[in-house]
Design a protein around this motif. Structure first.
Motif, mmCIF file in Angstrom:
data_model
loop_
_atom_site.group_PDB
_atom_site.id
_atom_site.type_symbol
_atom_site.label_atom_id
_atom_site.label_comp_id
_atom_site.label_asym_id
_atom_site.label_seq_id
_atom_site.Cartn_x
_atom_site.Cartn_y
_atom_site.Cartn_z
ATOM 1 N N PHE A 213 40.942 92.962 -43.583
ATOM 2 C CA PHE A 213 41.030 94.377 -43.216
ATOM 3 C C PHE A 213 41.694 94.592 -41.848
ATOM 4 N N GLY A 214 42.147 93.501 -41.225
ATOM 5 C CA GLY A 214 42.886 93.663 -39.967
ATOM 6 C C GLY A 214 42.096 93.312 -38.727
ATOM 7 N N GLY A 215 40.952 92.647 -38.894
ATOM 8 C CA GLY A 215 40.133 92.268 -37.743
ATOM 9 C C GLY A 215 40.324 90.811 -37.366
ATOM 10 N N ARG A 216 39.892 90.464 -36.143
ATOM 11 C CA ARG A 216 39.846 89.060 -35.731
ATOM 12 C C ARG A 216 38.379 88.635 -35.798
ATOM 13 N N PRO A 217 38.045 87.729 -36.740
ATOM 14 C CA PRO A 217 36.628 87.377 -36.928
ATOM 15 C C PRO A 217 36.034 86.696 -35.705
ATOM 16 N N ILE A 218 34.845 87.144 -35.316
ATOM 17 C CA ILE A 218 34.088 86.528 -34.213
ATOM 18 C C ILE A 218 32.678 86.278 -34.746
ATOM 19 N N PRO A 219 32.252 85.003 -34.808
ATOM 20 C CA PRO A 219 30.908 84.757 -35.329
ATOM 21 C C PRO A 219 29.818 85.321 -34.412
ATOM 22 N N LEU A 220 28.765 85.793 -35.032
ATOM 23 C CA LEU A 220 27.612 86.314 -34.272
ATOM 24 C C LEU A 220 26.739 85.124 -33.886
ATOM 25 N N ASP A 221 26.762 84.779 -32.597
ATOM 26 C CA ASP A 221 25.895 83.710 -32.097
ATOM 27 C C ASP A 221 25.759 83.894 -30.589
ATOM 28 N N ARG A 222 25.248 82.915 -29.919
ATOM 29 C CA ARG A 222 25.039 83.070 -28.468
ATOM 30 C C ARG A 222 26.347 83.260 -27.709
ATOM 31 N N GLY A 223 27.449 82.800 -28.316
ATOM 32 C CA GLY A 223 28.734 82.879 -27.610
ATOM 33 C C GLY A 223 29.523 84.153 -27.903
ATOM 34 N N THR A 224 28.924 85.111 -28.623
ATOM 35 C CA THR A 224 29.691 86.291 -29.037
ATOM 36 C C THR A 224 30.211 87.088 -27.831
ATOM 37 N N GLY A 225 29.336 87.300 -26.856
ATOM 38 C CA GLY A 225 29.742 88.098 -25.694
ATOM 39 C C GLY A 225 30.914 87.450 -24.982
ATOM 40 N N GLU A 226 30.831 86.143 -24.810
ATOM 41 C CA GLU A 226 31.893 85.409 -24.127
ATOM 42 C C GLU A 226 33.193 85.483 -24.942
ATOM 43 N N ALA A 227 33.064 85.353 -26.278
ATOM 44 C CA ALA A 227 34.262 85.406 -27.137
ATOM 45 C C ALA A 227 34.933 86.769 -27.016
ATOM 46 N N VAL A 228 34.144 87.842 -27.000
ATOM 47 C CA VAL A 228 34.736 89.182 -26.880
ATOM 48 C C VAL A 228 35.427 89.306 -25.525
ATOM 49 N N ARG A 229 34.776 88.838 -24.482
ATOM 50 C CA ARG A 229 35.403 88.940 -23.153
ATOM 51 C C ARG A 229 36.708 88.152 -23.099
ATOM 52 N N SER A 230 36.734 86.979 -23.771
ATOM 53 C CA SER A 230 37.946 86.162 -23.681
ATOM 54 C C SER A 230 39.138 86.839 -24.376
ATOM 55 N N HIS A 231 38.865 87.765 -25.301
ATOM 56 C CA HIS A 231 39.977 88.477 -25.968
ATOM 57 C C HIS A 231 40.258 89.836 -25.335
ATOM 58 N N THR A 232 39.552 90.127 -24.238
ATOM 59 C CA THR A 232 39.722 91.448 -23.615
ATOM 60 C C THR A 232 39.906 91.304 -22.094
ATOM 61 N N GLU A 233 40.640 90.308 -21.701
ATOM 62 C CA GLU A 233 40.909 90.026 -20.278
ATOM 63 C C GLU A 233 39.633 90.009 -19.443
#
Ligand SMILES: NC(=O)c1ccc[n+]([C@@H]2O[C@H](COP(=O)([O-])OP(=O)(O)OC[C@H]3O[C@@H](n4cnc5c(N)ncnc54)[C@H](O)[C@@H]3O)[C@@H](O)[C@H]2O)c1
Ligand SMILES: [Zn+2]
Ligand SMILES: [Zn+2]
Length: 359
Positions: A213-233
């Motif tokens: 559907f056009g998203g970049r999959p990010i697994p829900l786990d302890r590292g989710t916050g860090e993963a989101v930050r790494s894709h948002t500068e």
């Protein structure tokens, strides 16, 4: 007729109930071609949302054929194929005129009877639709019943969630929850100009759908916050679309939204208090928007969008089942077992096998 009847949390039964008939001049009765289980039905099934009378027919998503009309119905006639939004609406009160059909002064939610008052649901062979002229929408040619069904709730709701977040061209958006509504929110965020849509869930097949559907999959786990930050500068998302409805999702939304950003929540919350404090909101210069999607107001545009087939909308239906297997269907959808992303019942053309995946 056959219908799925609520008895208690985790106790839904397929039973024979009286056929509905028009009760008021503005009513129509539809024969249900297809009806589905929504994530909102799960809040009731799990016992998180209380108040529903035992004996109520569940469900609020359907496409059907008009089979009977009350004396005052002008826009519909027997034989018409229609899609229903999940609430009825009058079209003339102030909220309706403002496009907030979900808060119509005379509106009612399908499948919600409390203290004897309300409207029966549509996981059944037939359904009564009050205020039919201003509630129902004709299904355009070229759409299958199940595609059109998405306009009545999940697509309208996903779009509403993204629109409420005021996504600007180039925005980085994070969608929490890749159930059917979340998937529609991903596509909607893209349509509204998001450059990146980070899609969070813990279920592998839902993350795979999110990618389609056009998203970049990010697994829900302890590292989710860090993963989101790494894709948002390192800043977090401009907009977080919260499509879950739980305190932990609210907390994660706060964690991954950037300062000055927006959390748009369509997840249905049954807890008494916010999962974060006014101070947390202040510290993040947060905008928080929430609420029930005005599906009737949005449905015509959603139907046009569905006709274009630019997203794999139909892929959200993983299971096609008989109403008689309704109890199992709720279990599969709740547990996300057997790859279940959304269940479709087709009461007027029942499948022969007890349960099978859509090919
Ligand atoms: N506001 C409205 O008008 C409206 C309309 C329809 C549905 N809803 C609500 O939208 C929500 C989603 O509906 P659905 O049909 O897609 O349901 P669903 O239950 O299939 O999807 C929810 C998804 O969220 C995931 N999830 C759970 N916790 C999470 C977390 N902390 N972070 C990220 N993902 C998490 C689950 O794995 C699941 O895939 C429900 O709360 C439903 O009640 C609201
Ligand atoms: Zn719903
Ligand atoms: Zn109204």
């Amino acid at each position: 007729m056959k219908a799925l009847v609520f008895h208690a949390p985790r106790d839904v039964r397929c039973e024979t109930v009286p056929d509905p008939a028009p009760l008021e001049a503005g009513d129509v009765v539809c024969e249900i071609e297809c009806t589905a289980i929504c994530g909102s039905d799960l809040h009731v099934w799990r016992g998180n949302e209380t108040g529903l009378d035992p004996g109520t027919v569940l469900g609020h998503e359907f496409v059907g054929r008009v089979v009977a009309v009350g004396a005052g119905v002008e826009r519909f006639a027997p034989g018409d194929r229609v899609v229903a939004p999940f609430t009825t609406s009058c079209g003339v009160c102030a909220p309706c005129r403002e496009g907030l059909s979900s808060r119509c002064e005379r509106g009612r939610l399908f499948g919600w009877v409390e203290g004897g008052e309300g409207l029966e649901g549509v996981q059944a062979e037939f359904a009564r639709v009050p205020l039919a002229d201003t509630t129902l929408v004709a299904v355009p040619d070229g759409l299958s019943p199940e595609e059109a069904l998405l306009a009545g709730d999940v697509l309208s709701t996903g779009y509403f969630c993204a629109r409420s977040a005021r996504i600007e061209e180039g925005a980085k958006v994070c969608v929490l929850g890749c159930g059917p509504v979340g998937l529609m929110a991903i596509a909607s965020a893209r349509e509204l100009g998001a450059e990146e849509v980070l899609a969070v869930d813990s279920v592998p097949e839902r993350l795979e759908l999110a990618r389609r559907f056009g998203g970049r999959p990010i697994p829900l786990d302890r590292g989710t916050g860090e993963a989101v930050r790494s894709h948002t500068e390192g800043r977090g998302a401009n907009a977080v679309l919260e499509v879950v409805g739980s305190p932990s999702a609210s907390r994660l939304a706060l964690e991954v939204v950037r300062a000055g950003g927006t959390i748009s929540a369509v997840g249905v919350h049954t807890e008494e208090h916010f999962a974060f404090s006014p101070g947390d909101a202040y510290d993040r210069n947060l905008t928080y928007v929430a609420g029930r999607s005005p599906a009737r107001a949005l449905a015509p545009r959603m139907l046009e969008w569905l006709v274009e087939r630019r997203y794999p909308f139909g892929a959200v239906f993983s299971h096609r089942m008989d109403l008689e297997d309704g109890a199992l269907a709720y279990e599969l959808f709740d547990a996300k077992r057997d790859g279940c992303t959304k269940v479709l019942f087709t009461p007027s053309t029942p499948p022969r096998s007890p349960s099978h995946r859509v090919p």
